[in-house]
Design an enzyme around this catalytic site. Structure first.
Site, short mmCIF file in Angstrom:
data_model
loop_
_atom_site.label_atom_id
_atom_site.label_comp_id
_atom_site.label_asym_id
_atom_site.label_seq_id
_atom_site.Cartn_x
_atom_site.Cartn_y
_atom_site.Cartn_z
N HIS A 163 -8.37 42.55 -9.37
CA HIS A 163 -9.43 43.36 -8.78
C HIS A 163 -9.53 44.71 -9.50
O HIS A 163 -10.61 45.25 -9.66
CB HIS A 163 -9.17 43.58 -7.28
N ARG B 299 2.74 18.36 -5.50
CA ARG B 299 3.45 19.63 -5.67
C ARG B 299 2.47 20.78 -5.45
O ARG B 299 1.45 20.86 -6.13
CB ARG B 299 4.05 19.72 -7.08
N HIS C 78 5.33 30.90 -6.91
CA HIS C 78 4.67 30.54 -8.17
C HIS C 78 3.83 31.74 -8.63
O HIS C 78 2.60 31.73 -8.53
CB HIS C 78 3.81 29.29 -7.98
N GLU D 104 9.04 28.67 -13.05
CA GLU D 104 9.08 29.28 -14.39
C GLU D 104 9.49 30.75 -14.37
O GLU D 104 8.69 31.64 -14.68
CB GLU D 104 7.72 29.15 -15.08
N ASN E 27 9.42 22.04 -16.54
CA ASN E 27 8.00 22.09 -16.91
C ASN E 27 7.97 22.05 -18.43
O ASN E 27 8.60 22.89 -19.09
CB ASN E 27 7.36 23.40 -16.46
N TYR F 2 5.44 21.50 -21.96
CA TYR F 2 4.08 21.36 -22.47
C TYR F 2 4.00 21.03 -23.96
O TYR F 2 3.32 20.10 -24.35
CB TYR F 2 3.26 22.63 -22.17
N GLU G 52 6.03 19.77 -14.27
CA GLU G 52 4.71 20.04 -14.86
C GLU G 52 4.66 19.45 -16.26
O GLU G 52 5.62 19.59 -17.03
CB GLU G 52 4.44 21.55 -15.00
#
Ligand code: BGC
Length: 499
Positions: free
Chosen positions: A66, A104, A149, A194, A336, A338, A403
């Protein structure tokens, strides 16, 4: 009692090979165990919206975006996101359609405790998660719940956020409220998602709140608090809830793979160092037999700190009691994963920083398909290596992949995602069936397109498309949906994809 001889003949009758053969050998190479847990994931700030409804307090992403709308590439924020606060029943249906046995999601701390502390408990927030949990269970979907998270209550940032060690006390009281209210039905908890990403909010990362630039100092202080907060929440469960609630508590570590760029001893050591600085710094204290930070991390930060005239190591070291307090505080390792990078020995980052302390430069595997998030490539073998590394570093802990997924620009015919999932799942199955790694579950990221932090809505990870221009946030399955649905339902990687 059965004698060994009887057992052997029974196994022969049942057609099981040899006594020594692992359980995995009785399955086809492309098959997963019948009790394997497949799920899809999301996180509160990325999907819920309703940022100021029904008594929710402000969190650091509300505050940060914001005040700085230009910090996301499209000027967006999570004020409405997928509107899952109002559309959770639709989300449960999406999960059901996808044939997952688990979903999840994360709990927004400031939706439950608007001030971060227990002086105000927001019943409407509790009602929301009760409805979600009950709806999942009615549909035979197991809730996998992340306590934190990234969306820290702003009131806790106002007192310093994670570098403030008092956050351990706040986190453990928050955890108690979650166990008290949801623990009769939630059997899988992850304390922190994480932590290596959380601390980037204190090392000047332009994309991650709270955007504090205290690189190489405040981020290490946050490491210390996060580990103690995790351990305290685990111990609370162990001592006061486990006997009656019978669930499991773990943590979700982000582990990319770092492959030595050459066969040189220096590059091999650099790749290992990178893993220790980014995954081991959290994993080693919890999961290794000896506990504490990895030795290489302790030494390098202490040496650099000394050389630069600091009064003590910038890494907040643990006392022997703290080492023991943190060691062994998990029932599984959440991973997790990637993508992968080639790693070389060499200086990177400014001084002081974790990158500088690690002393590793990363390249790119340019021969592999690149995603819309340009740093990210489809390198399936890195996943198998990651799972083997975790298994070798932290033996005895089952691995829960929490993830894994592929970013694109929002295509409905998402062939890149199909290629990624089928190749990565094949590598996971090989790690299990050929290497003997104990993986108990896999969560695809993400059930649907959502607010992807600094890249706003420009980068999409969803198996379902979400129309963010539609006030109703319509969800539509993409091409990858059918492929994944079949894999999740049959617990088999179809021959055409198994390589
Ligand atoms: C985070 C998710 C994020 C995903 C893709 C993970 O680091 O836990 O919140 O959406 O990566 O970038």
């Amino acid at each position: 009692m059965t004698s060994p001889g009887h057992t052997l003949s029974l196994l022969v009758i049942l057609g099981v090979g040899t006594l020594a053969a692992p359980e995995s050998s009785s399955r086809a190479l492309n098959q997963l165990p019948a009790d394997f847990i497949f799920g899809a994931g999301t996180a509160s700030y990325q999907v819920e919206g309703a940022w100021n409804e029904d008594g929710k307090g402000e969190n650091i992403y509300d505050h940060w975006l914001h005040n700085n709308p230009n910090l996301t590439v499209d000027g967006s924020n999570g004020d409405v996101a997928c509107d899952s606060y109002h559309k959770y029943e639709t989300d449960i249906q999406l999960a059901k359609n996808l044939s997952v046995s688990a979903y999840r999601f994360s709990i927004s701390w400031s939706r439950i405790l608007p001030t971060g502390d227990t002086n105000v408990v927001n019943q409407k927030g509790i009602d929301y998660y009760n409805n979600l949990i009950n709806g999942l269970l009615e549909n035979d979907i197991e809730p996998l719940v992340t306590m934190f998270h990234f969306d820290l209550p702003q009131k806790l940032q106002d007192i310093g956020g994670w570098p403030n060690p008092r956050l351990v006390d706040y986190f453990v009281e928050y955890a108690r409220i979650l166990y008290d209210n949801f623990g009769d039905r939630v059997k899988w908890w992850q304390t922190i998602n994480e932590p290596s990403s959380v601390i980037m909010g204190y090392s000047g990362s332009p994309a991650l709140a709270p955007g504090i630039d205290s690189s190489g100092v405040g981020d290490y202080m946050a490491v210390y608090t996060l580990l103690k907060a995790h351990a305290a929440a685990y111990r609370l469960y162990d001592e006061q809830y486990r006997a009656t609630q019978q669930g499991k508590v773990g943590i979700a570590l982000n582990i990319m793979w770092y492959e030595p760029a050459t066969n040189s001893t220096a590059d091999i050591a650099a790749a290992d160092r990178k893993l220790q600085f980014y995954a081991g710094i959290f994993g080693h204290p919890i999961f290794s037999a000896e506990g504490d930070y990895p030795e290489v991390v302790k030494q390098r930060v202490a040496n650099n700190s000394r050389a630069d005239g600091y009064a003590r190591s910038r890494l907040v070291e643990f006392t022997p009691d703290e080492v023991e307090y943190i060691r062994g505080t998990a029932d599984f390792v959440g991973v997790n994963h990637y993508t992968s990078f080639p790693a070389s020995d060499g200086q990177s980052g400014s001084n002081p920083s974790m990158d500088y302390d690690a002393g590793v430069t990363l390249g790119a595997f340019t021969d592999y398909p690149v995603s819309a998030a340009l740093w990210f490539r489809n390198i399936p073998w890195g996943f198998r290596k990651t799972l083997n590394w975790v298994n070798q570093q932290y033996p005895g802990y089952p691995i829960f992949v929490l993830e894994n997924g592929w970013p694109d620009s929002g295509e409905m015919e998402d062939q890149g995602r199909i290629d990624y999932y089928t190749a990565y799942l094949s590598e996971m199955v090989k790690a299990m069936n050929e290497d003997g790694v104990d993986v108990i579950g896999y969560v695809a990221w993400s059930l649907m397109d959502n607010f992807e932090w600094g890249t706003g809505f420009t980068i999409r990870y969803g198996i379902h498309h979400v129309d963010f221009d539609d006030p109703d946030r319509k969800r539509t399955p993409k091409a990858s949906f059918a492929v994944l649905e079949e894999i999740f339902r049959t617990k088999t990687i179809p021959e055409q994809y198994f390589r």
